[in-house]
Design a protein around this motif. Structure first.
Motif, PDB file in Angstrom:
ATOM      1  N   ASN A   1       0.826  -1.208   0.000  1.00  0.00           N
ATOM      2  CA  ASN A   1       0.000   0.000   0.000  1.00  0.00           C
ATOM      3  C   ASN A   1       0.862   1.260   0.000  1.00  0.00           C
ATOM      4  OD1 ASN A   1      -2.347  -1.489   0.054  1.00  0.00           O
ATOM      5  ND2 ASN A   1      -2.598  -1.361   2.273  1.00  0.00           N
ATOM      6  N   ARG A   2       0.473   2.226  -0.807  1.00  0.00           N
ATOM      7  CA  ARG A   2       1.129   3.531  -0.805  1.00  0.00           C
ATOM      8  C   ARG A   2       0.060   4.617  -0.897  1.00  0.00           C
ATOM      9  NH1 ARG A   2       4.528   0.513   0.314  1.00  0.00           N
ATOM     10  NH2 ARG A   2       6.734   0.466  -0.322  1.00  0.00           N
ATOM     11  N   SER A   3       0.361   5.768  -0.286  1.00  0.00           N
ATOM     12  CA  SER A   3      -0.528   6.932  -0.349  1.00  0.00           C
ATOM     13  C   SER A   3      -0.216   7.719  -1.620  1.00  0.00           C
ATOM     14  CB  SER A   3      -0.330   7.829   0.877  1.00  0.00           C
ATOM     15  OG  SER A   3      -0.609   7.120   2.059  1.00  0.00           O
ATOM     16  N   LEU A   4      -1.239   7.902  -2.439  1.00  0.00           N
ATOM     17  CA  LEU A   4      -1.087   8.662  -3.677  1.00  0.00           C
ATOM     18  C   LEU A   4      -2.018   9.869  -3.656  1.00  0.00           C
ATOM     19  CD1 LEU A   4       0.240   5.899  -4.499  1.00  0.00           C
ATOM     20  CD2 LEU A   4      -0.545   6.380  -6.813  1.00  0.00           C
ATOM     21  N   TYR A   5      -1.640  10.908  -4.385  1.00  0.00           N
ATOM     22  CA  TYR A   5      -2.362  12.172  -4.340  1.00  0.00           C
ATOM     23  C   TYR A   5      -2.623  12.689  -5.753  1.00  0.00           C
ATOM     24  CZ  TYR A   5      -0.726  11.924   0.480  1.00  0.00           C
ATOM     25  OH  TYR A   5      -0.471  11.499   1.756  1.00  0.00           O
TER      26      TYR A   5
END
Length: 357
Positions: A206-210
Protein backbone atom coordinates in the motif's frame (compact mmCIF):
# COMPACT_ATOMS: atom_id res chain seq x y z
CA UNK A 1 15.77 14.26 -51.36
CA UNK A 2 15.28 11.25 -49.12
CA UNK A 3 15.53 12.22 -45.46
CA UNK A 4 16.89 9.56 -43.14
CA UNK A 5 18.41 11.01 -39.96
CA UNK A 6 16.96 11.14 -36.43
CA UNK A 7 17.49 14.29 -34.35
CA UNK A 8 17.20 13.86 -30.56
CA UNK A 9 16.88 17.25 -28.83
CA UNK A 10 18.23 16.85 -25.32
CA UNK A 11 20.00 13.77 -26.65
CA UNK A 12 22.68 13.67 -23.98
CA UNK A 13 20.17 13.95 -21.10
CA UNK A 14 18.74 11.23 -18.87
CA UNK A 15 15.96 10.17 -21.26
CA UNK A 16 17.41 11.36 -24.56
CA UNK A 17 20.65 9.47 -24.02
CA UNK A 18 18.78 6.23 -23.38
CA UNK A 19 16.64 6.74 -26.50
CA UNK A 20 19.81 7.23 -28.54
CA UNK A 21 21.39 4.05 -27.18
CA UNK A 22 18.25 2.07 -28.04
CA UNK A 23 18.15 3.43 -31.61
CA UNK A 24 21.86 3.29 -32.47
CA UNK A 25 22.13 -0.48 -33.10
CA UNK A 26 19.63 -0.18 -35.96
CA UNK A 27 20.34 3.39 -37.09
CA UNK A 28 24.14 3.71 -36.88
CA UNK A 29 25.46 7.06 -38.13
CA UNK A 30 21.86 8.29 -38.55
CA UNK A 31 21.30 9.63 -35.00
CA UNK A 32 22.09 13.26 -34.24
CA UNK A 33 22.57 14.31 -30.62
CA UNK A 34 21.46 17.92 -30.11
CA UNK A 35 21.54 20.34 -27.20
CA UNK A 36 22.85 23.70 -26.11
CA UNK A 37 26.23 22.27 -25.07
CA UNK A 38 28.26 20.99 -28.03
CA UNK A 39 30.84 19.65 -25.58
CA UNK A 40 28.30 17.44 -23.81
CA UNK A 41 26.98 16.26 -27.18
CA UNK A 42 30.51 15.42 -28.36
CA UNK A 43 31.31 13.62 -25.12
CA UNK A 44 28.14 11.51 -25.39
CA UNK A 45 28.85 10.61 -29.03
CA UNK A 46 32.43 9.63 -28.17
CA UNK A 47 31.03 7.24 -25.55
CA UNK A 48 28.96 5.65 -28.35
CA UNK A 49 32.09 5.06 -30.48
CA UNK A 50 31.14 8.10 -32.56
CA UNK A 51 28.26 6.22 -34.17
CA UNK A 52 26.12 9.33 -33.49
CA UNK A 53 26.68 12.92 -34.65
CA UNK A 54 26.86 15.84 -32.16
CA UNK A 55 25.31 19.20 -33.05
CA UNK A 56 24.69 22.39 -31.10
CA UNK A 57 21.04 23.42 -31.08
CA UNK A 58 19.21 25.84 -28.79
CA UNK A 59 15.47 25.54 -29.42
CA UNK A 60 14.80 28.69 -27.37
CA UNK A 61 16.42 30.70 -30.17
CA UNK A 62 15.53 31.17 -33.82
CA UNK A 63 16.49 28.16 -35.93
CA UNK A 64 16.82 28.06 -39.70
CA UNK A 65 15.17 25.24 -41.60
CA UNK A 66 18.51 24.52 -43.30
CA UNK A 67 19.80 23.25 -39.94
CA UNK A 68 17.28 20.41 -40.22
CA UNK A 69 18.34 19.26 -43.68
CA UNK A 70 18.18 15.47 -44.05
CA UNK A 71 16.27 15.04 -40.76
CA UNK A 72 13.39 12.55 -41.05
CA UNK A 73 12.33 12.53 -37.41
CA UNK A 74 12.77 14.77 -34.36
CA UNK A 75 12.42 13.39 -30.82
CA UNK A 76 11.94 16.24 -28.35
CA UNK A 77 13.16 15.44 -24.80
CA UNK A 78 13.02 18.96 -23.35
CA UNK A 79 10.18 21.02 -21.90
CA UNK A 80 9.60 23.97 -24.25
CA UNK A 81 8.00 27.36 -23.68
CA UNK A 82 6.49 27.68 -27.17
CA UNK A 83 5.78 25.62 -30.28
CA UNK A 84 8.02 27.50 -32.73
CA UNK A 85 10.50 24.65 -33.12
CA UNK A 86 7.78 22.00 -33.44
CA UNK A 87 6.05 24.14 -36.07
CA UNK A 88 9.33 24.48 -38.00
CA UNK A 89 9.77 20.70 -38.00
CA UNK A 90 6.27 20.18 -39.39
CA UNK A 91 6.74 22.91 -42.02
CA UNK A 92 9.85 21.06 -43.19
CA UNK A 93 7.84 17.82 -43.45
CA UNK A 94 9.70 16.26 -40.51
CA UNK A 95 8.00 13.70 -38.27
CA UNK A 96 7.89 14.78 -34.63
CA UNK A 97 7.71 13.00 -31.23
CA UNK A 98 7.28 14.87 -27.93
CA UNK A 99 7.67 13.35 -24.44
CA UNK A 100 6.33 16.41 -22.58
CA UNK A 101 3.98 15.77 -19.64
CA UNK A 102 2.62 19.34 -19.55
CA UNK A 103 -1.01 19.45 -20.66
CA UNK A 104 -0.96 23.21 -21.29
CA UNK A 105 1.92 22.71 -23.72
CA UNK A 106 0.40 19.63 -25.34
CA UNK A 107 -2.74 21.68 -26.01
CA UNK A 108 -0.59 24.15 -27.97
CA UNK A 109 0.95 21.30 -29.96
CA UNK A 110 -2.53 19.98 -30.78
CA UNK A 111 -3.21 23.28 -32.54
CA UNK A 112 -0.46 22.44 -35.05
CA UNK A 113 -2.66 19.72 -36.57
CA UNK A 114 -3.58 21.74 -39.72
CA UNK A 115 0.11 22.49 -40.29
CA UNK A 116 1.03 18.79 -40.04
CA UNK A 117 -1.77 17.86 -42.44
CA UNK A 118 -0.75 20.59 -44.90
CA UNK A 119 2.84 19.34 -45.01
CA UNK A 120 1.88 15.65 -45.00
CA UNK A 121 3.68 14.75 -41.79
CA UNK A 122 2.86 13.32 -38.37
CA UNK A 123 3.43 14.41 -34.77
CA UNK A 124 2.96 11.95 -31.90
CA UNK A 125 2.43 13.43 -28.43
CA UNK A 126 2.19 11.90 -24.95
CA UNK A 127 5.05 9.48 -25.55
CA UNK A 128 6.48 8.06 -22.32
CA UNK A 129 5.47 6.50 -19.02
CA UNK A 130 2.90 9.14 -18.03
CA UNK A 131 1.45 10.35 -20.26
CA UNK A 132 1.94 7.54 -22.72
CA UNK A 133 1.80 4.09 -21.20
CA UNK A 134 -0.92 5.31 -18.83
CA UNK A 135 -3.02 6.38 -21.86
CA UNK A 136 -2.60 2.99 -23.54
CA UNK A 137 -3.34 1.02 -20.36
CA UNK A 138 -6.41 3.14 -19.58
CA UNK A 139 -7.83 2.71 -23.09
CA UNK A 140 -7.20 -1.04 -22.88
CA UNK A 141 -9.09 -1.21 -19.57
CA UNK A 142 -11.91 0.96 -20.94
CA UNK A 143 -12.48 -1.55 -23.75
CA UNK A 144 -13.61 -4.11 -21.15
CA UNK A 145 -16.75 -2.04 -20.42
CA UNK A 146 -19.96 -1.24 -22.22
CA UNK A 147 -20.42 1.64 -19.76
CA UNK A 148 -17.42 3.03 -17.87
CA UNK A 149 -18.20 5.14 -14.79
CA UNK A 150 -14.89 5.87 -13.02
CA UNK A 151 -11.24 5.35 -13.89
CA UNK A 152 -8.29 5.81 -11.50
CA UNK A 153 -4.75 6.18 -12.83
CA UNK A 154 -2.10 5.62 -10.14
CA UNK A 155 1.56 6.46 -10.79
CA UNK A 156 4.24 5.27 -8.36
CA UNK A 157 7.80 6.55 -8.85
CA UNK A 158 10.91 5.27 -7.11
CA UNK A 159 12.50 7.95 -4.93
CA UNK A 160 15.87 6.31 -5.58
CA UNK A 161 15.51 6.37 -9.36
CA UNK A 162 17.71 8.52 -11.61
CA UNK A 163 15.06 11.03 -12.65
CA UNK A 164 16.16 13.61 -15.18
CA UNK A 165 16.44 17.27 -14.21
CA UNK A 166 13.55 18.16 -16.54
CA UNK A 167 11.21 15.67 -14.84
CA UNK A 168 12.18 16.81 -11.33
CA UNK A 169 11.71 20.50 -12.15
CA UNK A 170 8.34 19.74 -13.74
CA UNK A 171 7.07 17.98 -10.60
CA UNK A 172 8.40 20.75 -8.32
CA UNK A 173 6.76 23.41 -10.50
CA UNK A 174 3.40 21.68 -10.22
CA UNK A 175 3.38 21.87 -6.41
CA UNK A 176 2.47 25.56 -6.53
CA UNK A 177 -0.12 25.17 -9.25
CA UNK A 178 -3.74 24.10 -9.25
CA UNK A 179 -5.68 22.63 -12.15
CA UNK A 180 -9.25 22.00 -13.22
CA UNK A 181 -10.87 18.61 -13.70
CA UNK A 182 -13.99 18.74 -15.84
CA UNK A 183 -16.57 15.97 -15.85
CA UNK A 184 -19.72 16.67 -17.84
CA UNK A 185 -21.09 19.90 -16.28
CA UNK A 186 -19.04 19.58 -13.09
CA UNK A 187 -15.71 21.42 -12.73
CA UNK A 188 -13.36 20.94 -9.78
CA UNK A 189 -10.33 23.02 -8.87
CA UNK A 190 -7.59 20.67 -7.61
CA UNK A 191 -4.39 21.53 -5.77
CA UNK A 192 -1.55 19.21 -6.73
CA UNK A 193 -0.61 16.49 -4.22
CA UNK A 194 -3.89 16.61 -2.30
CA UNK A 195 -6.90 14.25 -1.98
CA UNK A 196 -5.14 11.10 -0.79
CA UNK A 197 -6.07 7.62 -1.97
CA UNK A 198 -4.34 4.48 -0.70
CA UNK A 199 -3.43 2.13 -3.54
CA UNK A 200 -2.22 -1.47 -3.28
CA UNK A 201 0.53 -2.16 -5.81
CA UNK A 202 1.19 -5.83 -6.51
CA UNK A 203 4.50 -6.90 -4.94
CA UNK A 204 5.06 -3.45 -3.41
CA UNK A 205 2.19 -2.95 -0.96
CA UNK A 206 0.00 0.00 0.00
CA UNK A 207 1.13 3.53 -0.80
CA UNK A 208 -0.53 6.93 -0.35
CA UNK A 209 -1.09 8.66 -3.68
CA UNK A 210 -2.36 12.17 -4.34
CA UNK A 211 -4.07 13.91 -7.23
CA UNK A 212 -1.61 15.39 -9.69
CA UNK A 213 -1.86 17.28 -12.96
CA UNK A 214 -0.61 14.68 -15.41
CA UNK A 215 -2.01 15.30 -18.86
CA UNK A 216 -3.34 11.76 -19.37
CA UNK A 217 -6.53 12.42 -17.38
CA UNK A 218 -7.37 15.46 -19.53
CA UNK A 219 -6.59 13.71 -22.83
CA UNK A 220 -8.51 10.55 -21.93
CA UNK A 221 -11.59 12.54 -20.93
CA UNK A 222 -11.98 13.46 -24.61
CA UNK A 223 -12.24 9.77 -25.51
CA UNK A 224 -14.33 8.87 -22.45
CA UNK A 225 -16.47 11.97 -21.77
CA UNK A 226 -19.03 10.21 -19.57
CA UNK A 227 -16.37 8.76 -17.23
CA UNK A 228 -14.71 10.44 -14.26
CA UNK A 229 -10.94 10.09 -14.69
CA UNK A 230 -8.46 10.92 -11.92
CA UNK A 231 -4.65 10.63 -11.95
CA UNK A 232 -2.63 10.37 -8.75
CA UNK A 233 1.10 10.37 -7.99
CA UNK A 234 3.13 8.94 -5.16
CA UNK A 235 6.59 7.61 -4.31
CA UNK A 236 7.80 4.23 -3.13
CA UNK A 237 8.96 5.76 0.18
CA UNK A 238 5.75 6.27 2.19
CA UNK A 239 7.13 8.87 4.60
CA UNK A 240 8.09 11.00 1.58
CA UNK A 241 4.47 10.94 0.38
CA UNK A 242 3.27 12.06 3.80
CA UNK A 243 5.98 14.75 3.99
CA UNK A 244 5.11 16.27 0.60
CA UNK A 245 1.44 16.16 1.54
CA UNK A 246 2.21 17.97 4.81
CA UNK A 247 4.23 20.59 2.94
CA UNK A 248 1.23 21.19 0.69
CA UNK A 249 -1.20 21.45 3.60
CA UNK A 250 1.06 23.92 5.43
CA UNK A 251 1.60 25.95 2.23
CA UNK A 252 5.39 25.65 2.63
CA UNK A 253 5.69 24.76 -1.04
CA UNK A 254 5.33 28.47 -1.81
CA UNK A 255 9.09 28.83 -1.16
CA UNK A 256 9.65 26.80 -4.36
CA UNK A 257 8.69 29.92 -6.28
CA UNK A 258 12.27 31.01 -5.58
CA UNK A 259 14.19 29.60 -8.54
CA UNK A 260 17.52 29.30 -6.71
CA UNK A 261 15.93 27.22 -3.95
CA UNK A 262 14.14 25.03 -6.48
CA UNK A 263 17.46 24.43 -8.28
CA UNK A 264 19.14 23.39 -5.02
CA UNK A 265 16.30 21.03 -4.14
CA UNK A 266 16.27 19.49 -7.63
CA UNK A 267 20.02 18.89 -7.39
CA UNK A 268 19.63 17.27 -3.95
CA UNK A 269 16.85 15.00 -5.25
CA UNK A 270 19.09 13.85 -8.10
CA UNK A 271 22.00 13.11 -5.77
CA UNK A 272 20.10 11.61 -2.82
CA UNK A 273 18.92 8.01 -3.16
CA UNK A 274 16.40 7.26 -0.40
CA UNK A 275 14.26 4.69 -2.19
CA UNK A 276 14.38 2.23 -5.06
CA UNK A 277 14.38 2.64 -8.84
CA UNK A 278 10.95 1.04 -9.18
CA UNK A 279 8.15 2.55 -11.21
CA UNK A 280 4.62 1.22 -11.25
CA UNK A 281 1.29 2.06 -12.84
CA UNK A 282 -2.13 0.83 -11.83
CA UNK A 283 -5.38 1.43 -13.67
CA UNK A 284 -8.59 0.74 -11.73
CA UNK A 285 -12.02 1.17 -13.28
CA UNK A 286 -15.65 0.50 -12.41
CA UNK A 287 -18.73 0.31 -14.60
CA UNK A 288 -20.92 -2.15 -16.47
CA UNK A 289 -20.46 -4.83 -19.08
CA UNK A 290 -23.90 -5.22 -20.60
CA UNK A 291 -26.04 -5.13 -17.42
CA UNK A 292 -23.44 -6.58 -15.05
CA UNK A 293 -21.44 -4.45 -12.60
CA UNK A 294 -17.71 -5.12 -12.97
CA UNK A 295 -14.40 -3.68 -11.78
CA UNK A 296 -11.21 -4.01 -13.79
CA UNK A 297 -7.60 -3.40 -12.83
CA UNK A 298 -4.31 -3.53 -14.71
CA UNK A 299 -0.87 -3.16 -13.10
CA UNK A 300 2.54 -2.50 -14.66
CA UNK A 301 5.75 -2.73 -12.61
CA UNK A 302 9.25 -2.03 -13.90
CA UNK A 303 12.52 -0.41 -12.85
CA UNK A 304 13.96 2.87 -14.16
CA UNK A 305 11.21 5.28 -15.19
CA UNK A 306 13.43 7.11 -17.68
CA UNK A 307 14.32 3.82 -19.42
CA UNK A 308 10.63 2.92 -19.71
CA UNK A 309 9.99 6.30 -21.35
CA UNK A 310 13.01 5.80 -23.62
CA UNK A 311 11.86 2.32 -24.71
CA UNK A 312 8.41 3.65 -25.60
CA UNK A 313 9.83 6.64 -27.47
CA UNK A 314 12.32 4.44 -29.38
CA UNK A 315 9.55 2.00 -30.33
CA UNK A 316 7.29 4.82 -31.57
CA UNK A 317 10.25 6.28 -33.49
CA UNK A 318 10.86 2.97 -35.28
CA UNK A 319 7.16 2.63 -36.13
CA UNK A 320 7.06 6.18 -37.53
CA UNK A 321 10.14 5.62 -39.68
CA UNK A 322 9.09 2.22 -40.99
CA UNK A 323 5.30 2.50 -41.31
CA UNK A 324 2.87 4.93 -42.88
CA UNK A 325 0.71 6.94 -40.47
CA UNK A 326 -1.98 9.56 -41.14
CA UNK A 327 -0.90 13.18 -41.30
CA UNK A 328 -1.71 15.36 -38.28
CA UNK A 329 -0.99 15.62 -34.56
CA UNK A 330 -2.00 12.65 -32.42
CA UNK A 331 -1.64 11.46 -28.86
CA UNK A 332 -0.07 8.02 -28.57
CA UNK A 333 -3.36 6.18 -27.92
CA UNK A 334 -4.82 7.55 -31.16
CA UNK A 335 -2.26 5.70 -33.32
CA UNK A 336 -1.12 2.78 -31.16
CA UNK A 337 -2.53 0.26 -28.70
CA UNK A 338 -1.14 -1.52 -25.66
CA UNK A 339 -0.33 -4.69 -27.61
CA UNK A 340 2.29 -2.78 -29.64
CA UNK A 341 4.40 -2.48 -26.48
CA UNK A 342 4.69 -6.25 -26.13
CA UNK A 343 7.85 -5.87 -28.21
CA UNK A 344 9.43 -4.06 -25.26
CA UNK A 345 7.63 -5.15 -22.08
CA UNK A 346 5.81 -8.05 -20.47
CA UNK A 347 2.29 -6.63 -20.60
CA UNK A 348 0.06 -8.14 -17.88
CA UNK A 349 -3.52 -9.20 -18.45
CA UNK A 350 -6.47 -7.33 -16.97
CA UNK A 351 -8.03 -8.52 -13.71
CA UNK A 352 -11.82 -8.48 -14.00
CA UNK A 353 -14.10 -8.85 -10.96
CA UNK A 354 -17.84 -9.46 -11.37
CA UNK A 355 -20.18 -7.98 -8.75
CA UNK A 356 -23.59 -9.36 -7.94
CA UNK A 357 -26.30 -6.70 -7.90
Amino acid sequence: MHKENILIVGGYGEVGGKIAKLLLPKYQNRVWIAGRSIEKARQFCAQQNNLATPIQLDVTKAINGHQLTNIALVIMCLEQENTQFAALCLQEGIKYIDISASYSFLQKLELLNPLAVKHNTTAVLSVGLAPGLTNLMAMHVAQQFSSLEKLHISILLGAGDSHGATAIHWILNQLNNSYTIAHQNDKQEITNFTNKRVVDFMGIGNRSLYQFNFSDQHILSKHLPSSRIITRLGFDVEWLNLLVSLIQKSRLSIVLKWQWLKNILASLIQKTKIGSSICALKIEATGKKQQEEISVSLTFVENDESLVTAKIAALVARKMLEQKHPSGTYHIEELFNLEVLEEQFDIPTVDIKHHQQ
